[in-house]
Design a protein around this motif. Sequence first.
Motif, short mmCIF file in Angstrom:
data_model
loop_
_atom_site.label_atom_id
_atom_site.label_comp_id
_atom_site.label_asym_id
_atom_site.label_seq_id
_atom_site.Cartn_x
_atom_site.Cartn_y
_atom_site.Cartn_z
N ASP A 1 -31.95 -4.75 17.64
CA ASP A 1 -32.91 -4.73 18.74
C ASP A 1 -32.18 -5.10 20.02
O ASP A 1 -31.30 -5.97 20.02
N ILE A 2 -32.53 -4.43 21.08
CA ILE A 2 -31.80 -4.63 22.36
C ILE A 2 -32.09 -6.01 22.95
O ILE A 2 -31.30 -6.53 23.75
N ASP B 1 -39.65 -7.96 16.23
CA ASP B 1 -40.58 -8.97 15.73
C ASP B 1 -40.31 -9.28 14.25
O ASP B 1 -40.86 -10.22 13.70
N PRO C 1 -36.10 1.03 28.05
CA PRO C 1 -34.92 1.08 27.17
C PRO C 1 -35.11 1.97 25.94
O PRO C 1 -34.15 2.42 25.34
N ALA C 2 -36.36 2.26 25.57
CA ALA C 2 -36.60 3.06 24.35
C ALA C 2 -36.62 4.55 24.62
O ALA C 2 -36.65 5.37 23.69
N TYR D 1 -53.39 -0.29 19.06
CA TYR D 1 -52.61 0.69 19.84
C TYR D 1 -53.56 1.72 20.44
O TYR D 1 -54.65 1.95 19.92
N ASP E 1 -28.10 -2.30 22.11
CA ASP E 1 -28.82 -1.05 22.34
C ASP E 1 -28.65 -0.15 21.12
O ASP E 1 -27.53 0.16 20.72
N GLY E 2 -29.76 0.27 20.55
CA GLY E 2 -29.70 1.12 19.36
C GLY E 2 -29.01 2.44 19.62
O GLY E 2 -28.38 3.03 18.73
N GLN F 1 -37.01 -6.62 29.50
CA GLN F 1 -38.47 -6.41 29.52
C GLN F 1 -39.19 -7.75 29.65
O GLN F 1 -38.58 -8.81 29.50
N ASP G 1 -38.30 1.58 15.01
CA ASP G 1 -39.52 0.82 15.30
C ASP G 1 -39.42 0.35 16.76
O ASP G 1 -39.16 -0.82 17.06
N SER G 2 -39.57 1.31 17.65
CA SER G 2 -39.28 1.02 19.06
C SER G 2 -40.57 0.95 19.88
O SER G 2 -41.64 1.34 19.44
N THR G 3 -40.41 0.51 21.10
CA THR G 3 -41.50 0.57 22.07
C THR G 3 -41.73 2.04 22.43
O THR G 3 -41.06 2.93 21.93
N VAL H 1 -37.31 -10.99 22.04
CA VAL H 1 -38.45 -10.60 21.19
C VAL H 1 -38.39 -11.37 19.87
O VAL H 1 -39.39 -11.91 19.40
N TYR I 1 -49.19 -1.36 10.52
CA TYR I 1 -48.04 -0.66 11.11
C TYR I 1 -46.76 -0.96 10.32
O TYR I 1 -46.01 -0.04 9.95
N1 SAM Z 1 -44.81 -1.60 17.03
C1 SAM Z 1 -44.37 -1.53 18.40
C2 SAM Z 1 -44.76 -0.23 19.05
O1 SAM Z 1 -45.08 0.74 18.31
O2 SAM Z 1 -44.76 -0.20 20.28
C3 SAM Z 1 -42.90 -1.76 18.47
C4 SAM Z 1 -42.59 -3.16 18.14
S1 SAM Z 1 -40.97 -3.70 18.38
C5 SAM Z 1 -41.32 -5.20 19.15
C6 SAM Z 1 -40.31 -2.67 19.64
C7 SAM Z 1 -38.89 -3.10 19.94
O3 SAM Z 1 -38.10 -2.02 20.42
C8 SAM Z 1 -38.77 -4.19 21.02
O4 SAM Z 1 -38.40 -5.40 20.40
C9 SAM Z 1 -37.69 -3.67 21.97
O5 SAM Z 1 -36.82 -4.68 22.41
C10 SAM Z 1 -37.00 -2.64 21.10
N2 SAM Z 1 -36.22 -1.63 21.82
C11 SAM Z 1 -36.60 -0.86 22.87
N3 SAM Z 1 -35.58 -0.04 23.25
C12 SAM Z 1 -34.54 -0.31 22.40
C13 SAM Z 1 -33.22 0.21 22.27
N4 SAM Z 1 -32.74 1.16 23.09
N5 SAM Z 1 -32.43 -0.29 21.28
C14 SAM Z 1 -32.90 -1.26 20.43
N6 SAM Z 1 -34.14 -1.79 20.51
C15 SAM Z 1 -34.94 -1.31 21.49
#
Ligand code: SAM
Length: 286
Positions: free
Chosen positions: A113-114, A93, A170-171, A232, A144-145, A38, A163-165, A118, A68
């Motif tokens: 976290d993938i 983060d 990827p989420a 958000y 990858d989670g 990303q 706590d994903s995107t 970040v 959050y």
């Molecule tokens: N608070 C934010 C929101 O609600 O959008 C999320 C914050 S956190 C930075 C989101 C994290 O999810 C990112 O660091 C991203 O790399 C991670 N992420 C996305 N897909 C993932 C996966 N399949 N496995 C692990 N982490 C993942």
Amino acid sequence: MLPQDQNWYSEVGEETGHAFSLRLTGAGKLHEEQTEFQKIEVFDTETFGKLMTIDGLVMLTTRDNFLYHEMMSHPVLFTHPKPKRVLIIGGGDCGTLREVLRHPGVELAQQVDIDEGVTRASLQYFPELCESNDDPRAGLYFQDGLKWIKEAEAGYYDVIIVDSTDPIGPAEGLFGEAFFRDCVRALADDGILVQQSESPLLHIELLQDIHRYMRKAGFNATQTLHFPQPVYPSGWWSCTMASKQAFNGFRQADAAARPFKTLYYSPEVHQGALALPPYVQEALQV
Ligand code: SAM
């Protein structure tokens, strides 16, 4: 139109027809990295401190991330009878990790976290969120989670925090039945999953799907909490808990006696967050 003579960051919601903007300082963009997964950017804003975006979407700001991170951590941890082993999927983060580790009873907090980019960006621009990264109970992994949870030992975790995107890129898989089924297996019998579940105003269909998929996956009880999150989309956010056993309130006395300071979370806020507006309650009778 935004004042053209000033420097603004804007997140434009194509589907929802809304936009959110923050005025930037003269420093403007501080960081940009295209990782394998990303695009990570960090900006300096006039009134919200630092701003991190992923693929152009707001992740967090210095000023309001506490809302959050506290609501993604304390309600689920005070709902569980005695949380010891916690898995955070996403959360790169490190703000959620910091809140989890405030609970003295937690013995293990694994953050998966993938994207290591970040966490690197957070260490540089949000060091206050990373202050617990060296806690001996913490483990930071970059994977990858979806893969991690498949390989997890059955019944190992007391709490899983997703706590994903948003459910794109990827989420995407982190919002599906197959992932929830893997979480059911990886959680102890009294274990609880909590997932960031987007906006009750803009994403009510997604919220319905999350409840539906959680229950089809084998969770017998699901419960959504809502809270403000100004940066958000719509400024109104939610997280949804799921358990194999019926929910039976939360540890109010422990929450009231919590041995750490919170800015937003309290037992009263927790109770209020569980009170859903009638239209949301109706929509979630899925
Ligand atoms: N608070 C934010 C929101 O609600 O959008 C999320 C914050 S956190 C930075 C989101 C994290 O999810 C990112 O660091 C991203 O790399 C991670 N992420 C996305 N897909 C993932 C996966 N399949 N496995 C692990 N982490 C993942």
